[in-house]
Design an enzyme around this catalytic site. Structure first.
Site, PDB file in Angstrom:
ATOM      1  N   ARG A  62       0.822  -1.218   0.000  1.00 28.52           N
ATOM      2  CA  ARG A  62       0.000   0.000   0.000  1.00 28.52           C
ATOM      3  C   ARG A  62       0.851   1.262   0.000  1.00 28.52           C
ATOM      4  O   ARG A  62       0.459   2.277  -0.570  1.00 28.52           O
ATOM      5  CB  ARG A  62      -0.981  -0.013   1.170  1.00 28.52           C
ATOM      6  CG  ARG A  62      -2.053  -1.086   1.019  1.00 28.52           C
ATOM      7  CD  ARG A  62      -3.037  -1.077   2.160  1.00 28.52           C
ATOM      8  NE  ARG A  62      -2.399  -1.149   3.462  1.00 28.52           N
ATOM      9  CZ  ARG A  62      -2.228  -2.260   4.162  1.00 28.52           C
ATOM     10  NH1 ARG A  62      -2.650  -3.405   3.683  1.00 28.52           N
ATOM     11  NH2 ARG A  62      -1.649  -2.235   5.336  1.00 28.52           N
ATOM     12  N   GLU A  99       3.927  -8.547  16.329  1.00 25.89           N
ATOM     13  CA  GLU A  99       3.229  -9.008  17.521  1.00 25.89           C
ATOM     14  C   GLU A  99       3.538 -10.480  17.803  1.00 25.89           C
ATOM     15  O   GLU A  99       3.758 -10.872  18.939  1.00 25.89           O
ATOM     16  CB  GLU A  99       1.724  -8.801  17.341  1.00 25.89           C
ATOM     17  CG  GLU A  99       0.934  -9.077  18.596  1.00 25.89           C
ATOM     18  CD  GLU A  99      -0.550  -8.782  18.429  1.00 25.89           C
ATOM     19  OE1 GLU A  99      -1.301  -9.046  19.384  1.00 25.89           O
ATOM     20  OE2 GLU A  99      -0.962  -8.311  17.359  1.00 25.89           O
TER      21      GLU A  99
END
Length: 182
Positions: A62, A99
Site C-alpha cells: 500500500r 506481535e
C-alpha cells in the site's frame, strides 16, 4: 481557494477484520474516488514537499500507491522497500519484531546516496515497526530522513513515539487522518 476534502469521510471502517476486536481502516474507498485520491496526494505534498527531499521511500504494497504518486507530484525519485527475494540487485535489510514473530524488509544497497534527503511514506501508522525498519535502512546508507508521512495514524497504539525512539534522527512526522481508538 477551496477548502480541502475531509479525507476521513472516504475511509471505510470494517469491524472485526482481520480478527475480532480490530476495526480495520479500509483505504480502497478513498483510492477508488479520483478527486479524494488526488486531494490526498495534494495534502501530503503540501505537508512534506517543502523538506527538500530527492527521494520518497516506501514499503510494499500500500505504501507504493501513495509513495509513487507523491514522488511523481514532487518530481523526485521513488525507492521501493520489499520483502526478501523481490529486489534483483544487492540489498541491505532490517529484521524487526511483529506481535507474533518477525519480518524482514530489503532495500537496494545503492538506492540512496550519503547525505541524500528522503521522505518515508506509508498508508498507516500503527505500532511503527515497518517505518522504523525503513528509517534504519536509510540511516545505514548515511542518508537523511527529513519527513515521515502517513494517510492514517492510529493514535492509541503509540506508533509515533516508537518510530524514532533511540534512532539518530528526528524527521518531521505528519499524518492526514487521526483515529484516537483502534
Amino acid at each position: 481557494m477551496a477548502s480541502p476534502l475531509d479525507l476521513a469521510h472516504y475511509i471505510r471502517s470494517i469491524p472485526d477484520f482481520p480478527k475480532k476486536g480490530i476495526n480495520f481502516r479500509d483505504i480502497t474507498t478513498l483510492l477508488s474516488d479520483g478527486p479524494a485520491f488526488r486531494e490526498c496526494i495534494d495534502q501530503l505534498a503540501a505537508k512534506l514537499g517543502h523538506l527538500g527531499a530527492t527521494k520518497v521511500v516506501c514499503a510494499e504494497a500500500r505504501g507504493f500507491i501513495f509513495g509513487a504518486a507523491l514522488a511523481y507530484k514532487l518530481g523526485i525519485g521513488f525507492v521501493p522497500v520489499r520483502k526478501p527475494g523481490k529486489l534483483p540487485a544487492r540489498t541491505i535489510s532490517v529484521t524487526y519484531a511483529l506481535e507474533y514473530g518477525t519480518d524482514t524488509l530489503h532495500m537496494h544497497a545503492d538506492a540512496l546516496a550519503a547525505g541524500e534527503r528522503v521522505i518515508v511514506l506509508d498508508d498507516l501508522l500503527a505500532t511503527g515497526g515497518t517505518c522504523r525498519a525503513i528509517l534504519q535502512m536509510i540511516l545505514m546508507q548515511h542518508a537523511i530522513p527529513v519527513g515521515v508521512g502517513f494517510l492514517i495514524e492510529l493514535d492509541a497504539l503509540g506508533g509515533r513515539a516508537k518510530l524514532i525512539e533511540g534512532l539518530a534522527c528526528s524527521p518531521l512526522i505528519d499524518s492526514l487522518i487521526h483515529y484516537t481508538s483502534e
